[in-house]
Design a protein around this motif. Structure first.
Motif, PDB file in Angstrom:
ATOM      1  N   GLY A 121       0.608  -1.276  -0.134  1.00 54.87           N
ATOM      2  CA  GLY A 121       0.057   0.020  -0.096  1.00 54.87           C
ATOM      3  C   GLY A 121       0.746   1.135  -0.013  1.00 54.87           C
ATOM      4  N   TYR A 122       2.042   1.121  -0.483  1.00 51.65           N
ATOM      5  CA  TYR A 122       2.925   2.290  -0.191  1.00 51.65           C
ATOM      6  C   TYR A 122       2.458   3.502  -1.453  1.00 51.65           C
ATOM      7  CZ  TYR A 122       7.387   5.103   0.326  1.00 51.65           C
ATOM      8  OH  TYR A 122       8.238   5.903   0.533  1.00 51.65           O
ATOM      9  N   ASP A 123       2.654   4.621  -0.861  1.00 57.60           N
ATOM     10  CA  ASP A 123       2.410   5.754  -1.697  1.00 57.60           C
ATOM     11  C   ASP A 123       3.145   7.101  -1.241  1.00 57.60           C
ATOM     12  OD1 ASP A 123       1.471   7.859  -3.127  1.00 57.60           O
ATOM     13  OD2 ASP A 123      -0.811   7.382  -3.008  1.00 57.60           O
ATOM     14  N   THR A 124       4.036   7.370  -2.079  1.00 56.53           N
ATOM     15  CA  THR A 124       4.766   8.475  -1.752  1.00 56.53           C
ATOM     16  C   THR A 124       4.035   9.764  -1.543  1.00 56.53           C
ATOM     17  OG1 THR A 124       5.098   9.260  -4.145  1.00 56.53           O
ATOM     18  CG2 THR A 124       6.862   7.824  -3.244  1.00 56.53           C
ATOM     19  N   ASN A 125       2.804   9.719  -1.624  1.00 52.84           N
ATOM     20  CA  ASN A 125       2.087  10.907  -1.251  1.00 52.84           C
ATOM     21  C   ASN A 125       1.355  10.670   0.129  1.00 52.84           C
ATOM     22  OD1 ASN A 125       2.439  12.598  -3.510  1.00 52.84           O
ATOM     23  ND2 ASN A 125       0.918  11.341  -4.704  1.00 52.84           N
ATOM     24  N   ASP A 126       1.772   9.551   0.853  1.00 52.61           N
ATOM     25  CA  ASP A 126       1.182   9.398   2.059  1.00 52.61           C
ATOM     26  C   ASP A 126       1.715  10.426   2.838  1.00 52.61           C
ATOM     27  OD1 ASP A 126      -0.718   7.222   1.559  1.00 52.61           O
ATOM     28  OD2 ASP A 126       0.904   5.655   1.935  1.00 52.61           O
ATOM     29  N   ASP A 127       1.026  10.611   4.235  1.00 54.76           N
ATOM     30  CA  ASP A 127       1.508  11.588   5.006  1.00 54.76           C
ATOM     31  C   ASP A 127       2.699  10.979   5.914  1.00 54.76           C
ATOM     32  OD1 ASP A 127       0.508  10.292   7.617  1.00 54.76           O
ATOM     33  OD2 ASP A 127      -0.932  11.497   7.679  1.00 54.76           O
ATOM     34  N   PHE A 128       3.308  11.916   6.545  1.00 57.88           N
ATOM     35  CA  PHE A 128       4.545  11.668   7.131  1.00 57.88           C
ATOM     36  C   PHE A 128       4.578  10.515   8.210  1.00 57.88           C
ATOM     37  CE2 PHE A 128       7.320  11.750  10.933  1.00 57.88           C
ATOM     38  CZ  PHE A 128       8.400  12.004  10.331  1.00 57.88           C
ATOM     39  N   PHE A 129       3.309  10.343   8.982  1.00 61.36           N
ATOM     40  CA  PHE A 129       3.364   9.328   9.858  1.00 61.36           C
ATOM     41  C   PHE A 129       3.207   7.886   9.458  1.00 61.36           C
ATOM     42  CE2 PHE A 129       3.069  12.896  13.076  1.00 61.36           C
ATOM     43  CZ  PHE A 129       3.970  12.335  13.854  1.00 61.36           C
ATOM     44  N   ILE A 130       1.989   7.954   8.285  1.00 60.07           N
ATOM     45  CA  ILE A 130       2.105   6.636   7.576  1.00 60.07           C
ATOM     46  C   ILE A 130       3.356   5.827   7.250  1.00 60.07           C
ATOM     47  CG2 ILE A 130       0.895   5.458   5.625  1.00 60.07           C
ATOM     48  CD1 ILE A 130      -1.389   7.429   5.920  1.00 60.07           C
ATOM     49  N   ARG A 131       4.131   6.869   6.566  1.00 63.66           N
ATOM     50  CA  ARG A 131       5.689   6.344   5.934  1.00 63.66           C
ATOM     51  C   ARG A 131       6.480   6.087   7.177  1.00 63.66           C
ATOM     52  NH1 ARG A 131       5.777  11.690   3.396  1.00 63.66           N
ATOM     53  NH2 ARG A 131       7.798  11.461   2.621  1.00 63.66           N
ATOM     54  N   PHE A 132       6.408   6.809   8.135  1.00 68.17           N
ATOM     55  CA  PHE A 132       7.460   6.543   9.278  1.00 68.17           C
ATOM     56  C   PHE A 132       6.960   5.221   9.929  1.00 68.17           C
ATOM     57  CE2 PHE A 132       8.298   7.339  13.862  1.00 68.17           C
ATOM     58  CZ  PHE A 132       9.722   7.706  13.645  1.00 68.17           C
ATOM     59  N   TYR A 133       5.795   5.081  10.383  1.00 66.23           N
ATOM     60  CA  TYR A 133       5.165   4.107  11.013  1.00 66.23           C
ATOM     61  C   TYR A 133       5.481   2.717  10.454  1.00 66.23           C
ATOM     62  CZ  TYR A 133       2.906   7.080  14.431  1.00 66.23           C
ATOM     63  OH  TYR A 133       2.647   8.086  15.309  1.00 66.23           O
ATOM     64  N   ARG A 134       5.264   2.799   8.997  1.00 62.48           N
ATOM     65  CA  ARG A 134       5.364   1.639   8.034  1.00 62.48           C
ATOM     66  C   ARG A 134       6.847   1.047   8.279  1.00 62.48           C
ATOM     67  NH1 ARG A 134       4.269   3.968   3.583  1.00 62.48           N
ATOM     68  NH2 ARG A 134       2.064   3.077   3.382  1.00 62.48           N
ATOM     69  N   TYR A 135       7.835   1.886   8.447  1.00 69.11           N
ATOM     70  CA  TYR A 135       9.210   1.391   8.386  1.00 69.11           C
ATOM     71  C   TYR A 135       9.427   0.948   9.797  1.00 69.11           C
ATOM     72  CZ  TYR A 135      10.089   2.961   3.901  1.00 69.11           C
ATOM     73  OH  TYR A 135      10.161   3.201   2.227  1.00 69.11           O
ATOM     74  N   ARG A 136       9.029   1.509  10.661  1.00 68.59           N
ATOM     75  CA  ARG A 136       9.173   1.063  12.204  1.00 68.59           C
ATOM     76  C   ARG A 136       8.570  -0.125  12.385  1.00 68.59           C
ATOM     77  NH1 ARG A 136      12.769   3.784  15.331  1.00 68.59           N
ATOM     78  NH2 ARG A 136      11.319   3.502  17.121  1.00 68.59           N
ATOM     79  N   CYS A 137       7.504  -0.581  11.836  1.00 69.48           N
ATOM     80  CA  CYS A 137       6.893  -2.067  11.869  1.00 69.48           C
ATOM     81  C   CYS A 137       7.875  -3.139  11.634  1.00 69.48           C
ATOM     82  CB  CYS A 137       5.885  -1.991  10.844  1.00 69.48           C
ATOM     83  SG  CYS A 137       4.446  -1.193  11.354  1.00 69.48           S
ATOM     84  N   PHE A 138       8.927  -2.721  10.722  1.00 71.87           N
ATOM     85  CA  PHE A 138       9.898  -3.770  10.346  1.00 71.87           C
ATOM     86  C   PHE A 138      11.046  -3.880  11.297  1.00 71.87           C
ATOM     87  CE2 PHE A 138       7.779  -2.936   6.406  1.00 71.87           C
ATOM     88  CZ  PHE A 138       7.857  -4.408   5.991  1.00 71.87           C
ATOM     89  N   LYS A 139      10.869  -3.056  12.285  1.00 71.25           N
ATOM     90  CA  LYS A 139      12.295  -2.904  13.298  1.00 71.25           C
ATOM     91  C   LYS A 139      12.286  -4.293  14.173  1.00 71.25           C
ATOM     92  CE  LYS A 139      14.150  -0.060  17.018  1.00 71.25           C
ATOM     93  NZ  LYS A 139      13.996   0.963  17.771  1.00 71.25           N
ATOM     94  N   PHE A 140      11.312  -4.836  14.459  1.00 69.55           N
ATOM     95  CA  PHE A 140      11.357  -6.099  15.369  1.00 69.55           C
ATOM     96  C   PHE A 140      11.663  -7.505  14.705  1.00 69.55           C
ATOM     97  CE2 PHE A 140       6.968  -5.766  14.506  1.00 69.55           C
ATOM     98  CZ  PHE A 140       6.614  -7.165  14.244  1.00 69.55           C
TER      99      PHE A 140
END
Length: 248
Positions: A121-140
Motif C-alpha cells: 500500500g505504499y504511496d509517496t504521497n502518504d502523510d509523514f506518519f504513515i510512511r514513518f510507522y510503516r518502516y518502524r513496523c519492520f524494526k522487530f
C-alpha cells in the motif's frame, strides 16, 4: 414478471448486506474499540512531540511521557485481529492506516500477508506518519523474516526523500545483505541532511568497520569530498559540520 422480481431481490439482498457491512466497518465500528482509541492517542502524542520540537519548546520529557502513557494503554487493550488490521491498512482513511500500523508496531504483530499488505500500500504521497510507522513496523523482525520482504523494502526506500523517515528504516536496513545496502549509505552520506549523515555513520559502525571502509572507498572513487570530510570529522570525535549544498 413476479418471478423475475423475486430473483432480482434474491440476488440483490446478499449484495446489499455486504455493502452495508462494509460501510459499517469503514464508518466507525472499529473506532469505538479501545485499541483504536489508544493508538489514536499514541499518534496524537507523536504529532504534539514533533510540533513542539519544530517550535523549539522544551517539552520533550513531557511529550515523551504522554506517548508512553498511550503506549501502555494500547498494550493493555485487547488486540485487533490480523484480518481487521489488513482491512484498516487498505482503508482510504489515513487515520485508519496509521492506527493499524501503530498496533502492529507497538504489539509486534506479524504475519507474512500482513507485511505484504504494509509494503503493497505504499504511496509517496502518504502523510509523514504513515510512511514513518510503516518502516518502524519492520524494526522487530529478525533477519530471516526480513529476507522475505527486503527487495520490495529497498525499492520503496529508494523512493523516500525524507531524512527522518529514512532513519526510521535504518534498524532494518542494516539487517539486509550488505552488498544491497552499501549504495544506500553512499547516497545518504552525499546528502546535505546532517541528521541523515550522522545516522548513516552510526548504523554503518554497527554493521562493522569493514562496511564503513567500503563506503569510504566508493566515496573516494566518486570524489565526494564533503561526505569524506564529514566521516573524517565523525571518526575524530569532532562535531561534524553541517553542509548547505547537496553533493551530486
Amino acid at each position: 414478471m413476479i418471478t423475475n422480481k423475486l430473483l432480482k431481490i434474491g440476488f440483490l439482498t446478499p449484495l446489499l448486506v455486504i455493502v452495508i457491512n462494509t460501510v459499517a466497518f469503514c464508518n466507525g465500528d472499529q473506532q469505538d474499540k479501545l485499541w483504536y482509541k489508544h493508538a489514536a492517542e499514541y499518534i496524537k502524542a507523536d504529532e504534539i512531540m514533533i510540533q513542539n520540537a519544530i517550535e523549539k519548546k522544551e517539552t520533550f520529557l513531557e511529550d515523551y511521557d504522554l506517548r508512553d502513557v498511550a503506549t501502555l494503554k494500547l498494550i493493555n487493550a485487547p488486540s485487533p485481529t490480523i484480518s481487521v488490521l489488513e482491512k484498516l491498512l487498505k482503508s482510504k482513511n489515513a487515520q485508519d492506516r496509521k492506527v493499524a500500523l501503530v498496533n502492529i508496531m507497538v504489539r509486534n504483530i506479524y504475519s507474512e500477508n500482513l507485511f505484504k499488505t504494509i509494503l503493497g500500500g505504499y504511496d509517496t504521497n502518504d502523510d509523514f506518519f504513515i510512511r514513518f510507522y510503516r518502516y518502524r513496523c519492520f524494526k522487530f523482525l529478525g533477519k530471516d523474516k526480513i529476507r522475505h520482504f527486503e527487495d520490495k523494502f529497498l525499492i520503496l526506500l529508494s523512493l523516500e526523500n525524507n531524512g527522518s523517515i529514512i532513519i526510521s528504516a535504518m534498524p532494518t536496513l542494516i539487517e539486509i545483505e550488505p552488498s544491497k545496502v552499501i549504495p544506500f549509505f553512499v547516497q545518504y552520506f552525499k546528502s546535505s541532511d546532517r541528521g541523515l549523515r550522522l545516522a548513516s555513520y552510526v548504523y554503518l559502525k554497527r554493521m562493522g568497520e569493514g562496511y564503513l571502509n567500503d563506503v569510504k572507498s566508493i566515496l573516494e572513487k566518486e570524489n565526494a569530498v564533503e561526505a569524506l570530510n564529514f566521516i573524517k570529522e565523525a571518526e575524530s570525535g569532532k562535531k561534524p559540520s553541517q553542509r548547505n549544498e547537496k553533493e551530486k
